[in-house]
Design a protein around this motif. Structure first.
Motif, PDB file in Angstrom:
ATOM      1  N   GLY A   1      21.396   8.297  39.182  1.00 47.11           N
ATOM      2  CA  GLY A   1      20.486   8.969  38.983  1.00 47.11           C
ATOM      3  C   GLY A   1      20.726  10.496  38.558  1.00 47.11           C
ATOM      4  N   ASP A   2      22.132  10.759  38.052  1.00 42.35           N
ATOM      5  CA  ASP A   2      22.568  12.128  37.744  1.00 42.35           C
ATOM      6  C   ASP A   2      22.969  11.981  36.462  1.00 42.35           C
ATOM      7  OD1 ASP A   2      23.474  14.551  37.324  1.00 42.35           O
ATOM      8  OD2 ASP A   2      24.282  14.732  39.434  1.00 42.35           O
ATOM      9  N   GLN A   3      22.237  12.183  35.256  1.00 42.86           N
ATOM     10  CA  GLN A   3      22.615  11.816  33.936  1.00 42.86           C
ATOM     11  C   GLN A   3      23.332  12.767  33.519  1.00 42.86           C
ATOM     12  OE1 GLN A   3      21.444   8.943  32.172  1.00 42.86           O
ATOM     13  NE2 GLN A   3      23.132   9.454  30.830  1.00 42.86           N
ATOM     14  N   ALA A   4      23.529  13.826  34.022  1.00 46.32           N
ATOM     15  CA  ALA A   4      24.333  15.259  33.384  1.00 46.32           C
ATOM     16  C   ALA A   4      25.811  14.964  33.888  1.00 46.32           C
ATOM     17  CB  ALA A   4      23.827  16.441  33.860  1.00 46.32           C
ATOM     18  N   TRP A   5      25.881  14.447  35.016  1.00 37.52           N
ATOM     19  CA  TRP A   5      27.437  14.056  35.641  1.00 37.52           C
ATOM     20  C   TRP A   5      27.715  12.792  35.044  1.00 37.52           C
ATOM     21  CZ3 TRP A   5      31.405  15.531  37.361  1.00 37.52           C
ATOM     22  CH2 TRP A   5      32.427  14.769  38.048  1.00 37.52           C
ATOM     23  N   LEU A   6      26.950  11.827  34.839  1.00 39.96           N
ATOM     24  CA  LEU A   6      27.435  10.653  34.118  1.00 39.96           C
ATOM     25  C   LEU A   6      27.903  10.864  32.652  1.00 39.96           C
ATOM     26  CD1 LEU A   6      27.889   7.532  33.664  1.00 39.96           C
ATOM     27  CD2 LEU A   6      25.362   7.237  33.056  1.00 39.96           C
ATOM     28  N   ASN A   7      27.170  11.790  31.863  1.00 39.28           N
ATOM     29  CA  ASN A   7      27.447  12.278  30.585  1.00 39.28           C
ATOM     30  C   ASN A   7      28.652  12.926  30.510  1.00 39.28           C
ATOM     31  OD1 ASN A   7      24.773  11.367  29.716  1.00 39.28           O
ATOM     32  ND2 ASN A   7      23.866  13.104  29.584  1.00 39.28           N
TER      33      ASN A   7
END
Length: 281
Positions: free
Chosen positions: A233-239
């Protein structure tokens, strides 16, 4: 009527400020949290060399540890701004979902089922099964083993899939199952086995620790992908984590990744080709 307008404007302004504050709070995610904290918290193990184990100096070491430190370096320009949480394999997903750790890096095989529970990063290693040979043994390669057919005995760690797994590579071989990894190596050393079937990473590590004593038969099968994982749910962290790992394998941090790969697996990685990014060919 006109006297109520200033109050209405003030109320609307307050609502707008509150809404902006809520929106800003909602946009802040794990990346902001980690940066504000000043350290990265990573879940990993401590009992599986060369991935994660306690070295002779009493420190946590291994390839998973080095990969996690690459992410810390990308965050803080300091690979040591990191805290490791020692966890069992069955805690890898729960510790993410309960926010005990920011990411897990623990030789975690990517599967469809797990990908429904966590977000996987880009892969940092591809595991598989290999065949370890004694350097002074009768057989020197996979081709030799296959040609020998039913004359060959293979030692392997006992599990319900062990015989089927070995037969995929050597259909006619005799398969001897043992209760521990140490015993499969002992069988090879004593001559009871002609080769030991084990993870490619373990094979490389064992050869690296015992130079000149063993050979890699030169054949690998049963591939599985290892990746780190983060909470869904946290795309910025995954990116961000993906960027750090990608650049370790293909860009500015390649030297650190390659040095770790050589240290733990004894393999010299070729540097990424300059020019068109090879991963898009």
């Amino acid at each position: 009527m006109m006297r109520g307008i200033p109050k209405l404007v003030g109320l609307l302004s307050a609502v707008a400020v509150l809404a902006t504050g809520v929106a800003n709070a909602q946009t802040k995610g794990k990346l902001d949290e980690v940066l504000a904290r000043g350290k990265l918290i990573v879940g990993t193990g401590s009992t599986n060399a060369p991935w994660h184990f306690i070295d002779q100096g009493g420190k946590l070491a291994g390839f998973d540890v080095d990969v996690a430190k690459i992410v810390a370096k990308a965050l803080f320009d300091d690979a040591e701004k990191i805290e490791f949480v020692n966890q069992s394999s069955d805690s890898r997903i729960p510790n993410l979902t309960t926010n005990k750790v920011d990411m897990t890096c623990q030789f975690m095989t990517v599967t469809g089922g797990r990908a429904q529970q966590v977000e996987f990063t880009v892969p940092y290693y591809r595991e598989g099964v290999g065949l370890l040979l004694a350097a002074n043994g009768k057989y020197k390669s996979y081709a030799d083993l296959k040609a020998a057919g039913s004359k060959v005995a293979i030692s392997v760690l006992q599990n319900v899939y062990a015989e089927e797994m070995v037969k995929k590579a050597l259909p006619e071989a005799k398969v001897d199952q043992y209760d521990s990894v140490d015993l499969i190596y002992q069988a090879l050393n004593s001559g009871r086995a002609d080769a030991a079937a084990t993870d490619q990473s373990a094979l490389r590590w064992f050869m690296n620790q015992n130079p000149g004593r063993y050979l890699d038969a030169g054949y690998g099968w049963n591939p599985q992908t290892y990746a780190c994982a983060v909470k869904r749910g946290d795309q910025a962290w995954l990116n961000f984590v993906n960027t750090a790992l990608h650049e370790a394998m293909t860009g500015v941090e390649f030297d650190a990744y390659a040095a770790s790969f050589k240290k733990w697996f004894g393999v010299e990685l070729p540097p990424p080709a300059i020019g068109f990014p090879v991963e898009f060919k």
